[in-house]
Design a protein around this motif. Structure first.
Motif, PDB file in Angstrom:
ATOM      1  N   ILE A   3       0.835  -1.206   0.000  1.00 40.51           N
ATOM      2  CA  ILE A   3       0.000   0.000   0.000  1.00 40.51           C
ATOM      3  C   ILE A   3       0.866   1.250   0.000  1.00 40.51           C
ATOM      4  O   ILE A   3       0.612   2.207  -0.733  1.00 40.51           O
ATOM      5  N   VAL A   4       1.917   1.245   0.797  1.00 40.66           N
ATOM      6  CA  VAL A   4       2.833   2.387   0.850  1.00 40.66           C
ATOM      7  C   VAL A   4       3.560   2.537  -0.480  1.00 40.66           C
ATOM      8  O   VAL A   4       3.668   3.634  -1.023  1.00 40.66           O
ATOM      9  N   MET A   8       3.488   5.716  -3.212  1.00 44.44           N
ATOM     10  CA  MET A   8       4.701   6.433  -3.608  1.00 44.44           C
ATOM     11  C   MET A   8       4.904   6.410  -5.115  1.00 44.44           C
ATOM     12  O   MET A   8       5.877   6.953  -5.616  1.00 44.44           O
ATOM     13  N   GLY A   9       3.976   5.774  -5.838  1.00 40.82           N
ATOM     14  CA  GLY A   9       4.039   5.802  -7.285  1.00 40.82           C
ATOM     15  C   GLY A   9       4.504   4.539  -7.963  1.00 40.82           C
ATOM     16  O   GLY A   9       4.622   4.498  -9.191  1.00 40.82           O
ATOM     17  N   LEU A  10       4.787   3.489  -7.197  1.00 42.82           N
ATOM     18  CA  LEU A  10       5.197   2.235  -7.817  1.00 42.82           C
ATOM     19  C   LEU A  10       4.027   1.678  -8.621  1.00 42.82           C
ATOM     20  O   LEU A  10       2.941   1.473  -8.075  1.00 42.82           O
ATOM     21  N   PRO A  11       4.210   1.480  -9.921  1.00 36.97           N
ATOM     22  CA  PRO A  11       3.093   0.960 -10.714  1.00 36.97           C
ATOM     23  C   PRO A  11       2.840  -0.511 -10.377  1.00 36.97           C
ATOM     24  O   PRO A  11       3.746  -1.329 -10.427  1.00 36.97           O
ATOM     25  N   MET A  12       1.623  -0.793  -9.987  1.00 37.42           N
ATOM     26  CA  MET A  12       1.268  -2.179  -9.676  1.00 37.42           C
ATOM     27  C   MET A  12      -0.222  -2.355  -9.874  1.00 37.42           C
ATOM     28  O   MET A  12      -0.992  -1.405  -9.795  1.00 37.42           O
ATOM     29  N   GLY A  13      -0.594  -3.561 -10.125  1.00 33.63           N
ATOM     30  CA  GLY A  13      -2.007  -3.913 -10.253  1.00 33.63           C
ATOM     31  C   GLY A  13      -2.612  -4.102  -8.876  1.00 33.63           C
ATOM     32  O   GLY A  13      -2.245  -3.423  -7.928  1.00 33.63           O
ATOM     33  N   ARG A  14      -3.466  -5.074  -8.785  1.00 32.65           N
ATOM     34  CA  ARG A  14      -4.119  -5.301  -7.508  1.00 32.65           C
ATOM     35  C   ARG A  14      -3.186  -6.009  -6.532  1.00 32.65           C
ATOM     36  O   ARG A  14      -2.266  -6.719  -6.934  1.00 32.65           O
ATOM     37  N   ILE A  15      -3.479  -5.826  -5.262  1.00 30.29           N
ATOM     38  CA  ILE A  15      -2.709  -6.457  -4.188  1.00 30.29           C
ATOM     39  C   ILE A  15      -3.450  -7.728  -3.788  1.00 30.29           C
ATOM     40  O   ILE A  15      -4.661  -7.710  -3.576  1.00 30.29           O
TER      41      ILE A  15
END
Length: 95
Positions: A3-4, A8-15
């Motif tokens: 989540i953090v 902070m802008g890290l591109p990611m899909g769903r957790i």
């Protein structure tokens, strides 16, 4: 941490959240519901055999943008045994 990192802008899909029969964290993420379970099922993944997720206060604090009063009320409600329905904006931020 995910989540953090996302904030902070890290591109990611769903957790993706992994759990066992003690699905407290799954209920929080999937349904926005947090409550202390009356009993814990013993499993092979005993670190996840919990009544309440141990990091949920930090997650709620972060997602509520540091609203410590709200987090305190939520935490106290859960520890009293109340069923807490997270505010929609907090639940949505988990997804």
């Amino acid at each position: 941490a995910a989540i953090v990192a996302r904030s902070m802008g890290l591109p990611m899909g769903r957790i993706v959240v992994a759990t066992n029969e003690n699905c407290v964290l799954h209920e929080m993420v999937s349904h926005g519901v947090l409550q202390k379970h009356p009993h814990v099922v013993a499993t092979n993944s005993n670190a996840m055999d919990i009544q309440v997720p141990y990091n949920y206060e930090r997650i709620l604090y972060f997602l509520s943008k540091g609203d410590s009063r709200a987090v305190r009320q939520w935490v106290e409600a859960v520890h009293r045994g109340d069923k807490l329905q997270l505010p929609p904006e907090i639940h949505q931020a988990l997804l």
